[in-house]
Design a protein around this motif. Structure first.
Motif, PDB file in Angstrom:
ATOM      1  N   THR A  27      41.891  36.298  24.505  1.00 18.11           N
ATOM      2  CA  THR A  27      41.143  36.493  25.778  1.00 18.11           C
ATOM      3  C   THR A  27      41.765  37.562  26.250  1.00 18.11           C
ATOM      4  OG1 THR A  27      41.325  34.161  26.047  1.00 18.11           O
ATOM      5  CG2 THR A  27      40.910  35.392  28.065  1.00 18.11           C
ATOM      6  N   PHE A  28      40.844  38.633  26.927  1.00 14.79           N
ATOM      7  CA  PHE A  28      40.793  39.905  27.629  1.00 14.79           C
ATOM      8  C   PHE A  28      39.720  39.957  28.545  1.00 14.79           C
ATOM      9  CE2 PHE A  28      41.201  44.260  28.264  1.00 14.79           C
ATOM     10  CZ  PHE A  28      42.449  44.621  28.369  1.00 14.79           C
ATOM     11  N   ASP A  29      40.363  39.685  29.757  1.00 17.45           N
ATOM     12  CA  ASP A  29      39.276  39.653  30.806  1.00 17.45           C
ATOM     13  C   ASP A  29      39.901  40.184  32.087  1.00 17.45           C
ATOM     14  OD1 ASP A  29      37.307  39.258  32.524  1.00 17.45           O
ATOM     15  OD2 ASP A  29      37.482  37.244  32.637  1.00 17.45           O
ATOM     16  N   PRO A  30      40.337  41.372  32.085  1.00 16.37           N
ATOM     17  CA  PRO A  30      40.970  41.964  33.067  1.00 16.37           C
ATOM     18  C   PRO A  30      40.473  41.968  34.489  1.00 16.37           C
ATOM     19  CG  PRO A  30      40.598  43.635  31.405  1.00 16.37           C
ATOM     20  CD  PRO A  30      39.878  42.563  31.316  1.00 16.37           C
ATOM     21  N   ALA A  49      49.625  43.018  29.702  1.00 18.68           N
ATOM     22  CA  ALA A  49      48.764  43.841  28.798  1.00 18.68           C
ATOM     23  C   ALA A  49      49.641  45.014  28.294  1.00 18.68           C
ATOM     24  CB  ALA A  49      47.731  44.365  29.410  1.00 18.68           C
ATOM     25  N   ILE A 104      44.339  36.583  30.075  1.00 22.90           N
ATOM     26  CA  ILE A 104      44.711  37.199  28.858  1.00 22.90           C
ATOM     27  C   ILE A 104      45.470  36.263  27.957  1.00 22.90           C
ATOM     28  CG2 ILE A 104      46.903  37.977  29.841  1.00 22.90           C
ATOM     29  CD1 ILE A 104      46.491  40.467  28.015  1.00 22.90           C
ATOM     30  N   VAL A 120      44.768  38.696  20.131  1.00 22.49           N
ATOM     31  CA  VAL A 120      44.404  38.543  21.392  1.00 22.49           C
ATOM     32  C   VAL A 120      43.247  37.572  21.303  1.00 22.49           C
ATOM     33  CG1 VAL A 120      43.715  39.449  23.522  1.00 22.49           C
ATOM     34  CG2 VAL A 120      45.589  40.585  22.155  1.00 22.49           C
ATOM     35  N   TRP A 149      46.561  34.856  23.780  1.00 25.82           N
ATOM     36  CA  TRP A 149      46.901  35.187  22.311  1.00 25.82           C
ATOM     37  C   TRP A 149      47.402  33.964  21.438  1.00 25.82           C
ATOM     38  CZ3 TRP A 149      49.326  37.662  26.364  1.00 25.82           C
ATOM     39  CH2 TRP A 149      50.806  37.305  26.766  1.00 25.82           C
ATOM     40  N   ARG A 152      48.287  31.364  27.204  1.00 30.85           N
ATOM     41  CA  ARG A 152      47.291  32.029  27.964  1.00 30.85           C
ATOM     42  C   ARG A 152      47.624  32.184  29.328  1.00 30.85           C
ATOM     43  NH1 ARG A 152      41.077  31.656  28.183  1.00 30.85           N
ATOM     44  NH2 ARG A 152      40.603  31.942  30.244  1.00 30.85           N
ATOM     45  N   PHE A 201      48.282  41.586  35.664  1.00 29.65           N
ATOM     46  CA  PHE A 201      47.570  41.834  34.342  1.00 29.65           C
ATOM     47  C   PHE A 201      48.235  43.077  33.606  1.00 29.65           C
ATOM     48  CE2 PHE A 201      44.304  42.915  31.442  1.00 29.65           C
ATOM     49  CZ  PHE A 201      43.685  41.680  30.934  1.00 29.65           C
TER      50      PHE A 201
END
Length: 166
Positions: free
Chosen positions: A81-84, A30, A88, A79, A90, A109, A26
């Motif tokens: 989706t951002f779920d660390p 990122a 992720i 972006v 875009w 994704r 990740f």
């Protein structure tokens, strides 16, 4: 290894288990400065700025190159989706004169799931929202063979496993 490529509803989905933590994968995803390391060719050239991805709604821009669209170009990614460290994604697009990002109709994704063998990484490329005009401009979609996603996941694996070798 990867599961069989699938193309339902204008999308490709490939999965590969990479023997490192989801956090490590990740972190690379990122960091737009490292996105060229996830691509097996010369399409992604580099990040336009050094800011890491930190939230959905953020825009990060990349220098790109593709012969069928005339060579060098800029892509502005929103972006979605951002779920660390789980997911992720875009939507690539381009800014108009007013600075609004107009999506191109395709998305990337990555979904990450830790397993006993490492992290199962599922890469989805979805072009279901592309217009016929965009498809014609690129010479059809996807603008690469299905095996490109396998090669991309292999490149990602090399990038995150090579970090510990230096």
């Amino acid at each position: 290894m990867s599961e069989q490529p699938q193309t339902p509803n204008d999308r490709l989905v490939h999965t590969r288990t990479i023997p490192v933590s989801a956090e490590k994968i990740f972190a690379l995803l990122a960091d737009p400065r490292r996105h060229h390391e996830t691509e097996p060719g010369d399409w992604v050239r580099g990040a336009i700025d050094d800011a890491p991805i930190t939230a959905a709604g953020q825009v990060f821009s990349m220098d790109m190159y593709l012969d069928v669209v005339g060579g060098a170009y800029r892509i502005d990614n929103t972006v979605t989706t951002f779920d660390p460290p789980h997911a992720i994604g875009w939507d690539p697009g381009q800014a108009d004169e007013a600075g609004r990002i107009i999506p191109g109709g395709w998305s990337w994704r990555y979904d990450l799931k830790e397993t006993d063998a490492g992290t199962e990484v599922t890469l989805t490329y979805d072009w279901s929202a592309t217009t016929e005009a965009t498809r014609e401009e690129f010479g059809g979609f996807p603008p690469f063979p299905a095996e490109f996603l396998d090669a991309s996941l292999e490149s990602l694996e090399h990038a995150v496993t090579a970090e510990g070798e230096s």
